[in-house]
Design an enzyme around this catalytic site. Structure first.
Site, short mmCIF file in Angstrom:
data_model
loop_
_atom_site.label_atom_id
_atom_site.label_comp_id
_atom_site.label_asym_id
_atom_site.label_seq_id
_atom_site.Cartn_x
_atom_site.Cartn_y
_atom_site.Cartn_z
N SER A 219 -35.98 21.37 -8.15
CA SER A 219 -34.71 21.69 -8.77
C SER A 219 -33.87 21.74 -7.65
CB SER A 219 -35.13 23.24 -9.90
OG SER A 219 -35.20 23.81 -8.77
N GLU B 3 -30.34 19.76 -5.75
CA GLU B 3 -29.85 18.10 -5.61
C GLU B 3 -30.57 17.21 -5.51
OE1 GLU B 3 -27.55 18.61 -7.60
OE2 GLU B 3 -26.89 20.69 -8.24
N THR B 4 -30.69 17.31 -4.68
CA THR B 4 -31.81 16.27 -3.65
C THR B 4 -32.78 16.07 -4.62
OG1 THR B 4 -30.83 16.31 -1.24
CG2 THR B 4 -32.59 15.26 -1.43
N GLY C 194 -34.75 24.30 -0.15
CA GLY C 194 -34.11 25.21 0.81
C GLY C 194 -33.58 25.69 -0.05
N TYR D 266 -28.85 28.26 10.94
CA TYR D 266 -29.03 27.51 9.39
C TYR D 266 -29.79 26.45 10.61
CZ TYR D 266 -28.65 23.97 6.24
OH TYR D 266 -29.20 22.78 5.11
N LYS E 5 -33.71 24.66 10.78
CA LYS E 5 -34.53 23.87 10.42
C LYS E 5 -35.24 22.86 11.62
CE LYS E 5 -32.23 23.77 6.18
NZ LYS E 5 -32.92 23.42 5.38
#
Length: 279
Positions: free
Chosen positions: A67, A69-70, A133, A183, A187
């Site tokens: 759901s 963007e990527t 994310g 962040y 990651k």
């Protein structure tokens, strides 16, 4: 009349200065750019053959974060290129699609706080894609860590136990488990933790600023994307990338034969692979 002339002159000067600034910054960023990727520059001619060979293997995949963007772009690219016999979306809610191209998708709704109860959703997939994310601003520090590390890692563990052999993770440029920035540290940590699971193949994608018009966009993000979009128009940079190129690269890389089990694709390599796929 004089005021209008003066305003026009000042506007022209401002535009000229902005253009010079963008060009100068582009030159500086080019100097510090990612090294030119070699591996993906000449694969366009054989891509159709690779896709056909992969398609004949009758493999299945799942997507986490469809759901987002990527995830949306990745799903569309997978459907268009039709390399999987079955695509499963795993998420916290059922997604609605109007196009008939989406009618054969399988959807598994899970509670990410109780993923062990949904282990069956992760079984029987050959390839896994993770675009899951959130942001610290949206979820807070604890919520960000829980989503971007805990949910992602637990999903990878269940997928590995369920027979998944190939895992593709969307990460971020600058990801580093030793970083002082939360962040990038989170990651980098999840990258390393998933690598330790020992997938037969593990691909990490580290895009820069994603050039996309988000539905949820803060003013700062909007300005940054506009700036990098202008910058990318005058120079290839490792700092930003159109989101369509990320989706194309993830699909193309799936059918390639890597030289090692774990590979890290920095922004420029992603762009090269994504552009080659579109030729």
């Amino acid at each position: 009349m004089l005021v209008m002339k003066l305003l026009g002159v000042n506007l022209a000067k401002a535009t000229g200065i902005l253009t010079v600034v963008v060009v100068v910054i582009a030159a500086v960023l080019t100097y510090f750019d990612d090294p030119d990727p070699v591996k993906y520059s000449s694969m366009a001619d054989s891509m159709k053959t690779l896709e056909e060979n992969f398609r004949q293997q009758n493999k299945s995949c799942f997507i986490l974060g469809a759901s987002g963007e990527t995830g949306k772009v990745l799903l569309q690219e997978l459907l268009e290129r039709n390399i999987f016999s079955k695509i499963t979306l795993i998420g916290r809610r059922q997604l609605t699609f109007e196009d008939k191209a989406y009618e054969n998708l399988v959807q598994e709704v899970v509670d990410f706080e109780k993923l062990d109860d949904h282990a069956a959703a992760f079984q029987g997939h050959d390839v896994g894609y993770c675009c899951l994310g959130t942001t610290r601003a949206k979820a807070g520090v604890e919520g960000f860590i829980r989503v971007d590390h805990d949910y992602v890692l637990k999903s990878a563990e269940l997928a590995k136990s369920g027979g998944c052999t190939q895992f593709h993770l969307e990460s971020s440029r600058g990801a580093d488990k030793n970083s002082n920035f939360l962040y990038l540290k989170v990651k980098g940590q999840v990258e390393a933790d998933i690598e330790a699971l020992g997938f037969d193949r593990y691909a990490i994608y580290r895009p820069g600023v994603l050039l996309v018009d988000r539905q949820e966009s803060r003013p700062g993000e909007w300005i940054a994307r506009k700036f990098f979009r202008a910058l990318s128009a005058v120079s290839s940079t490792s700092m930003a990338i159109p989101i369509q190129e990320v989706g194309k690269a993830m699909v193309s890389n799936t059918v390639l034969q890597p030289e090692q089990k774990t590979e890290i694709l920095e922004n420029k390599a992603i762009s090269s692979l994504g552009n080659s796929a579109g030729k």
